[in-house]
Scaffold this motif. Structure first.
Motif, PDB file in Angstrom:
ATOM      1  N   ILE A 124       0.837  -1.202   0.000  1.00 42.07           N
ATOM      2  CA  ILE A 124       0.000   0.000   0.000  1.00 42.07           C
ATOM      3  C   ILE A 124       0.873   1.255   0.000  1.00 42.07           C
ATOM      4  O   ILE A 124       0.631   2.214  -0.746  1.00 42.07           O
ATOM      5  N   GLN A 125       1.911   1.256   0.825  1.00 42.55           N
ATOM      6  CA  GLN A 125       2.799   2.418   0.909  1.00 42.55           C
ATOM      7  C   GLN A 125       3.496   2.711  -0.410  1.00 42.55           C
ATOM      8  O   GLN A 125       3.847   3.856  -0.698  1.00 42.55           O
ATOM      9  N   ALA A 174      -0.147 -12.756  -3.898  1.00 44.18           N
ATOM     10  CA  ALA A 174      -0.912 -11.627  -3.356  1.00 44.18           C
ATOM     11  C   ALA A 174      -1.575 -10.841  -4.477  1.00 44.18           C
ATOM     12  O   ALA A 174      -1.908  -9.667  -4.316  1.00 44.18           O
ATOM     13  N   ALA A 175      -1.786 -11.493  -5.607  1.00 46.69           N
ATOM     14  CA  ALA A 175      -2.335 -10.798  -6.775  1.00 46.69           C
ATOM     15  C   ALA A 175      -3.736 -10.253  -6.516  1.00 46.69           C
ATOM     16  O   ALA A 175      -4.070  -9.157  -6.975  1.00 46.69           O
ATOM     17  N   LEU A 176      -4.567 -10.991  -5.780  1.00 46.62           N
ATOM     18  CA  LEU A 176      -5.933 -10.518  -5.550  1.00 46.62           C
ATOM     19  C   LEU A 176      -5.925  -9.282  -4.663  1.00 46.62           C
ATOM     20  O   LEU A 176      -6.613  -8.298  -4.950  1.00 46.62           O
ATOM     21  N   PHE A 177      -5.158  -9.319  -3.580  1.00 43.16           N
ATOM     22  CA  PHE A 177      -5.061  -8.158  -2.691  1.00 43.16           C
ATOM     23  C   PHE A 177      -4.526  -6.941  -3.436  1.00 43.16           C
ATOM     24  O   PHE A 177      -5.127  -5.857  -3.413  1.00 43.16           O
ATOM     25  N   THR A 178      -3.389  -7.111  -4.107  1.00 41.21           N
ATOM     26  CA  THR A 178      -2.748  -5.990  -4.794  1.00 41.21           C
ATOM     27  C   THR A 178      -3.634  -5.435  -5.899  1.00 41.21           C
ATOM     28  O   THR A 178      -3.764  -4.215  -6.060  1.00 41.21           O
ATOM     29  N   SER A 179      -4.263  -6.324  -6.647  1.00 43.69           N
ATOM     30  CA  SER A 179      -5.113  -5.868  -7.753  1.00 43.69           C
ATOM     31  C   SER A 179      -6.343  -5.127  -7.249  1.00 43.69           C
ATOM     32  O   SER A 179      -6.805  -4.170  -7.879  1.00 43.69           O
ATOM     33  N   ALA A 180      -6.882  -5.545  -6.103  1.00 42.62           N
ATOM     34  CA  ALA A 180      -8.043  -4.847  -5.546  1.00 42.62           C
ATOM     35  C   ALA A 180      -7.671  -3.421  -5.164  1.00 42.62           C
ATOM     36  O   ALA A 180      -8.436  -2.472  -5.398  1.00 42.62           O
TER      37      ALA A 180
END
Length: 247
Positions: A124-125, A174-180
């Motif tokens: 996120i940062q 972590a593709a789902l988290f990052t893409s969201a």
């Protein structure tokens, strides 16, 4: 009801861990799973033993803190729930329940069932925000957004960062988290200004954290408590390839 628990106990990442057996009776079927562990911990404290450490906060399925693997399934036997939303009525009397932490290289173990998910914070940062000048904020209604566009952005923004997608993925992706986090900003006009820079930085940070690559099994969406769609991954890939061409 009675349950036999096999809980992973480990002092820290450098220590050797093992499954420890506990028997617990008089478990109310209306208890949440975390309340059941609370009951066990109360008994352990009374015996002078070290209680089981686990993450939790709101206990309302919002914060994403409670995270563990139960009988080999991320967050337990009922898909679409966080652990705090899981109740003991989902288990049979005298059943054996295996409780372990999330397993992923990017989520190093801290103690017992607690893992370090700060890798998400660093992603996120890296770019999961919109830069804004200080001073008087712009009136929100001056930037018109269609209802469908707003709803789609809200659906992506619903991600609570629990890490279930990583824990259930065979590659620990972590593709789902990052893409969201990329998609919900890319879907609104305010986020388009930094879209190219954002996707390149966030994907680079995701890779640097040691997460695996997505192989499109869609297991992440199936276990996600918020039902985040894998279509976000498709949008992230589109944004990423576009940014590579235009940079």
């Amino acid at each position: 009801m009675k349950v036999h628990l096999k809980i992973w106990r480990q002092k820290d990442a450098a220590s050797k861990g093992r499954l420890v057996d506990y028997d617990l009776d008089q478990v109310d079927t209306h208890m949440s799973f975390l309340e059941m562990i609370d009951t066990l911990n109360e008994k352990l404290v009374l015996k002078g033993e070290v209680p089981v450490e686990f993450d939790h906060d709101c206990r309302e399925g919002i914060c994403g803190m409670c995270a563990m693997t139960i009988n080999g399934e991320v967050n337990g036997p009922v898909a679409g729930l966080t652990v705090c939303q899981l109740h003991m009525r989902e288990f049979k009397d005298n059943s054996t329940i295996y409780i372990e932490p999330f397993r992923a290289n990017a989520f190093p173990l801290k103690r017992d069932l607690k893992v370090d998910r700060s890798a998400f914070d660093r992603i996120i940062q890296a770019g999961g925000y919109i830069s804004a000048s200080t001073g008087q904020p712009t009136e929100a209604n001056t930037i018109l957004i269609s209802h469908d566009q707003a709803e789609s952005a809200f659906d992506s923004a619903a991600c609570i960062g629990c890490g279930a997608c990583v824990a259930t993925c065979k590659n620990s992706s972590a593709a789902l988290f990052t893409s969201a986090k990329i998609s919900h900003l890319a879907k609104v006009p305010q986020g388009r200004e930094e879209a190219q820079k954002r996707v390149l930085k966030m994907v680079a940070q995701m890779d640097a954290e040691g997460f695996g690559h997505c192989s499109n099994t869609e297991a992440c969406e199936a276990r996600c408590p918020q039902g985040i769609s894998v279509l976000n991954i498709a949008q992230m890939n589109w944004e990423y390839n576009k940014a590579l061409v235009l940079r």
